[in-house]
Design an enzyme around this catalytic site. Structure first.
Site, PDB file in Angstrom:
ATOM      1  N   CYS A 113       6.439  -0.278  -1.156  1.00 34.59           N
ATOM      2  CA  CYS A 113       5.819  -0.115   0.161  1.00 34.59           C
ATOM      3  C   CYS A 113       6.749   0.508   1.192  1.00 34.59           C
ATOM      4  CB  CYS A 113       5.323  -1.461   0.668  1.00 34.59           C
ATOM      5  SG  CYS A 113       4.174  -2.278  -0.465  1.00 34.59           S
ATOM      6  N   HIS A 241       4.505  -0.508   7.860  1.00 32.78           N
ATOM      7  CA  HIS A 241       3.765  -0.520   6.600  1.00 32.78           C
ATOM      8  C   HIS A 241       2.494  -1.331   6.796  1.00 32.78           C
ATOM      9  CE1 HIS A 241       2.336  -1.261   2.663  1.00 32.78           C
ATOM     10  NE2 HIS A 241       2.785  -2.499   2.615  1.00 32.78           N
ATOM     11  N   ASN A 271      -4.140  -1.964   2.026  1.00 35.87           N
ATOM     12  CA  ASN A 271      -2.714  -1.741   1.758  1.00 35.87           C
ATOM     13  C   ASN A 271      -2.594  -0.622   0.725  1.00 35.87           C
ATOM     14  OD1 ASN A 271      -0.079  -1.807   0.782  1.00 35.87           O
ATOM     15  ND2 ASN A 271       0.066  -4.039   0.796  1.00 35.87           N
TER      16      ASN A 271
END
Length: 315
Positions: A113, A241, A271
């Site tokens: 990520c 993020h 996500n």
């Protein structure tokens, strides 16, 4: 050594949208349960005939078009991804082939990520050192390939997509448009976010990640701004993020950039791992929420319990 700047952005998401109501037919969950815990309403999901390099190439082509450049103008392609199935050709090489490039350096970066902000820093260093003149930096992940769609703790989180930026050297006397990176990790806690096994599957220890992110990361993000020489009240956008709205909002509040737009693309996109930051940034620019020259804090975090951040100037 010279400085670098971001000259254009682009993003791409698959056409298929998976809503929270769609997920209720797949696992024991509800729209209210998902919204209250992670703040996500929809996510885009790629089909079996849409590999991660295709997502990346679409975003890259849009960034090139926005910059008014051709593939021949690029001599470095760097792709941040943790969902490439094949080892070779790597994703960057496949993107270069899709775009018809001649002989760029092609490098994949797997910091999950936090991959995009790591890749951006590496490309910045490369151009500053004169080893490349212009680079495509892409974050792309196809999380649909690595999630267990029967596990409601993970399948409700993820989506697919890609975001890309073009960077180049700044002119003589021009201020750098990409600030110094601050990066690191907590290796002893790397097990808290995992993509392991055969076939690989995404798993995480949600409470551990939440505590780490909300307590340890805000002071590090403030130091990123200090390194860039930008006061917190000068920051015009904070692009973290896009892990989970319940992480993004408290972390952003603790950073204290009171005049900044906070990216919340996770609500619509889920996500998307390494794609989340460039995709969210590209959308802010596309919607006109930030203007040319605005300082923007980018801060990636997640797998390996890694983090990396820098301040960039909006193109």
């Amino acid at each position: 050594m010279t400085g670098t700047r971001v000259v254009a952005l682009g993003h791409y998401q698959p056409a298929k949208v998976l809503t929270n109501d769609d997920l209720t037919a797949m696992v024991d969950t509800s729209d209210e349960w998902i919204r209250s815990r992670v703040g996500i309403e929809t996510r885009h999901v790629a089909g079996p005939d849409e590999p991660v390099d295709e997502l990346a190439a679409h975003a890259a082509a849009k960034a090139l078009a926005a910059a008014g450049l051709t593939p021949a103008d690029i001599d470095l392609v760097m792709v941040a991804t943790s969902t490439a199935i094949d080892r070779s050709p790597n994703t960057a090489a496949r993107v270069a082939a899709r775009l018809g490039m001649a002989s760029p350096a092609v490098i994949d970066v797997n910091v999950v990520c936090a991959g995009f902000t790591h890749a951006l820093a590496m490309a910045d260093h490369t151009v500053r050192a004169g080893a490349a003149t212009r680079a495509l930096v892409i974050g792309a992940d196809k999380m649909a390939d690595i999630v267990d769609w029967a596990d409601r703790t993970t399948c409700v989180l993820v989506g697919d997509g890609a975001g890309a930026v073009v960077i180049e050297a700044t002119g003589a006397g021009e201020e750098p448009g990409i600030g110094p990176v601050l990066w690191g990790s907590l290796p002893e806690m790397g097990h808290a976010v995992r993509i392991e096994g055969s076939p690989p599957r995404f798993a995480q220890e949600g409470q551990s990640v939440y505590r780490w992110a909300t307590t340890q990361l805000p002071p590090i993000a403030r130091k990123v701004c200090e390194r860039a020489g930008v006061a917190l009240d000068e920051i015009k956008a904070v692009v973290l993020h896009q892990a989970n709205l319940r992480i993004i909002e408290p972390v952003a509040a603790k950073i204290g950039a009171v005049n900044a737009v906070i990216a919340r693309d996770v609500i619509r996109s889920g996500n998307t791992s390494a794609a989340s930051i460039p995709m969210a940034l590209s959308k802010l620019v596309e919607r006109g929420e930030i203007e040319t020259g605005d300082p923007v804090l980018l801060f990636g975090f997640g797998g390996n319990l890694s983090y990396a951040g820098q301040v960039v100037r909006c193109p």
